[in-house]
Write a protein that holds these residues in place. Structure first.
Motif, PDB file in Angstrom:
ATOM      1  N   GLY A  40       0.865  -1.376   0.373  1.00 48.00           N
ATOM      2  CA  GLY A  40      -0.306  -0.073  -0.195  1.00 48.00           C
ATOM      3  C   GLY A  40       0.560   1.416   0.203  1.00 48.00           C
ATOM      4  O   GLY A  40       2.304   1.330   0.258  1.00 48.00           O
ATOM      5  N   ALA A  41       0.207   2.541  -0.185  1.00 44.89           N
ATOM      6  CA  ALA A  41       1.193   3.362  -0.115  1.00 44.89           C
ATOM      7  C   ALA A  41       0.496   4.554   0.691  1.00 44.89           C
ATOM      8  O   ALA A  41      -1.245   4.767   0.824  1.00 44.89           O
ATOM      9  CB  ALA A  41       1.315   4.065  -0.695  1.00 44.89           C
ATOM     10  N   ALA A  64       3.309  -2.969   8.239  1.00 39.11           N
ATOM     11  CA  ALA A  64       4.054  -3.361   7.716  1.00 39.11           C
ATOM     12  C   ALA A  64       4.989  -4.028   7.918  1.00 39.11           C
ATOM     13  O   ALA A  64       6.223  -3.485   8.285  1.00 39.11           O
ATOM     14  CB  ALA A  64       4.219  -2.253   6.030  1.00 39.11           C
ATOM     15  N   LYS A  65       5.507  -5.211   6.695  1.00 38.05           N
ATOM     16  CA  LYS A  65       7.457  -5.740   7.192  1.00 38.05           C
ATOM     17  C   LYS A  65       7.723  -4.898   6.494  1.00 38.05           C
ATOM     18  O   LYS A  65       9.069  -4.648   6.991  1.00 38.05           O
ATOM     19  CB  LYS A  65       7.427  -7.109   6.747  1.00 38.05           C
ATOM     20  CG  LYS A  65       6.466  -8.084   6.754  1.00 38.05           C
ATOM     21  CD  LYS A  65       6.408  -8.922   6.325  1.00 38.05           C
ATOM     22  CE  LYS A  65       5.548 -10.440   7.030  1.00 38.05           C
ATOM     23  NZ  LYS A  65       5.252 -11.437   6.349  1.00 38.05           N
ATOM     24  N   MET A 107       5.757   4.118   1.022  1.00 36.37           N
ATOM     25  CA  MET A 107       5.380   2.545   0.683  1.00 36.37           C
ATOM     26  C   MET A 107       5.381   1.601   1.883  1.00 36.37           C
ATOM     27  O   MET A 107       6.564   1.132   2.428  1.00 36.37           O
ATOM     28  CB  MET A 107       6.537   2.193  -0.704  1.00 36.37           C
ATOM     29  CG  MET A 107       6.034   0.662  -1.454  1.00 36.37           C
ATOM     30  SD  MET A 107       4.566   1.467  -2.756  1.00 36.37           S
ATOM     31  CE  MET A 107       3.982  -0.359  -3.188  1.00 36.37           C
ATOM     32  N   PHE A 108       4.199   0.864   1.624  1.00 33.58           N
ATOM     33  CA  PHE A 108       4.384  -0.044   2.966  1.00 33.58           C
ATOM     34  C   PHE A 108       4.387  -2.066   2.306  1.00 33.58           C
ATOM     35  O   PHE A 108       3.512  -1.350   1.582  1.00 33.58           O
ATOM     36  CB  PHE A 108       2.831   0.430   3.242  1.00 33.58           C
ATOM     37  CG  PHE A 108       3.049   1.611   4.002  1.00 33.58           C
ATOM     38  CD1 PHE A 108       3.484   2.153   4.848  1.00 33.58           C
ATOM     39  CD2 PHE A 108       1.261   2.131   3.202  1.00 33.58           C
ATOM     40  CE1 PHE A 108       3.076   3.275   5.961  1.00 33.58           C
ATOM     41  CE2 PHE A 108       1.364   3.636   3.913  1.00 33.58           C
ATOM     42  CZ  PHE A 108       2.192   4.065   4.795  1.00 33.58           C
ATOM     43  N   MET A 109       5.152  -2.048   2.597  1.00 38.36           N
ATOM     44  CA  MET A 109       5.410  -3.220   1.209  1.00 38.36           C
ATOM     45  C   MET A 109       5.369  -4.686   2.612  1.00 38.36           C
ATOM     46  O   MET A 109       5.759  -4.527   3.871  1.00 38.36           O
ATOM     47  CB  MET A 109       7.304  -3.449   1.106  1.00 38.36           C
ATOM     48  CG  MET A 109       6.852  -2.721  -0.322  1.00 38.36           C
ATOM     49  SD  MET A 109       8.299  -2.885  -1.124  1.00 38.36           S
ATOM     50  CE  MET A 109       9.433  -2.051   0.729  1.00 38.36           C
ATOM     51  N   GLY A 110       4.373  -5.834   2.460  1.00 36.70           N
ATOM     52  CA  GLY A 110       4.067  -6.834   3.627  1.00 36.70           C
ATOM     53  C   GLY A 110       3.669  -6.435   4.270  1.00 36.70           C
ATOM     54  O   GLY A 110       3.339  -6.637   5.493  1.00 36.70           O
ATOM     55  N   LEU A 111       2.379  -6.110   4.018  1.00 34.82           N
ATOM     56  CA  LEU A 111       0.912  -6.227   4.690  1.00 34.82           C
ATOM     57  C   LEU A 111       0.813  -6.556   5.721  1.00 34.82           C
ATOM     58  O   LEU A 111       0.854  -7.822   5.316  1.00 34.82           O
ATOM     59  CB  LEU A 111      -0.189  -5.079   4.004  1.00 34.82           C
ATOM     60  CG  LEU A 111      -0.084  -4.201   3.452  1.00 34.82           C
ATOM     61  CD1 LEU A 111      -1.317  -3.860   2.625  1.00 34.82           C
ATOM     62  CD2 LEU A 111      -0.116  -2.690   3.991  1.00 34.82           C
ATOM     63  N   THR A 112       0.904  -6.535   7.067  1.00 33.43           N
ATOM     64  CA  THR A 112       0.276  -7.529   7.716  1.00 33.43           C
ATOM     65  C   THR A 112      -1.557  -7.809   7.893  1.00 33.43           C
ATOM     66  O   THR A 112      -1.615  -8.588   8.647  1.00 33.43           O
ATOM     67  CB  THR A 112       0.987  -7.642   9.363  1.00 33.43           C
ATOM     68  OG1 THR A 112       0.917  -6.475   9.425  1.00 33.43           O
ATOM     69  CG2 THR A 112       2.630  -7.319   9.076  1.00 33.43           C
TER      70      THR A 112
END
Length: 143
Positions: A40-41, A64-65, A107-112
């Motif tokens: 996500g962003a 996010a991871k 930028m959010f990567m690996g959303l939990t």
């Protein structure tokens, strides 16, 4: 009636600008591409109302991871690519810098967890001079 009052108060809280050491965050929102999205962003306008240049150098979030500062750049073959900007985003004194779709963003990567319409996310921004600043970012999947 209490629910309506709570919703109005929450909306006003997240819609209000956030200040820290001359830095003001306005119009922040986050989105993802869907319920099962792994990334996500967040987008916002950073205003530097101080007399010293500053720079957004990092961001973090517990949902996010990994969180990175990104932009879109055109490759040599004319294709737009999303790339990390490790040096961050400069915000000159008395100026603003917009993080917007198709340009600079968090930028959010690996959303939990999924980012659902109306959720409010806590994101910590780190500035070179102003330091850390926790902001509340509403999820708006319609923007």
């Amino acid at each position: 009636m209490r629910l309506l009052s709570s919703l109005v108060a929450a909306t006003l809280f997240v819609a209000c600008p956030v200040f820290a050491d001359g830095i003001q965050i306005k119009d922040a929102y986050a989105r993802s591409s869907g319920h099962m999205a792994k990334s996500g962003a967040a987008f916002m306008v950073i205003e530097n109302q101080g007399s010293t240049d500053d720079r957004l150098i990092a961001a973090s979030a517990d949902f996010a991871k990994k969180v990175e500062l990104h932009t879109h750049r055109e490759s040599t073959d004319g294709v737009m690519q999303m790339v990390e900007v490790p040096e961050g985003f400069a915000v000159a004194a008395g100026q603003s810098h917009a993080l917007a779709r198709g340009g600079d963003h968090v930028m959010f990567m690996g959303l939990t967890r999924s980012l659902n319409q109306g959720d409010v996310l806590t994101v910590t921004l780190t500035f070179e001079k102003a330091g850390e600043m926790a902001i509340e970012v509403p999820v708006d999947l319609n923007r």
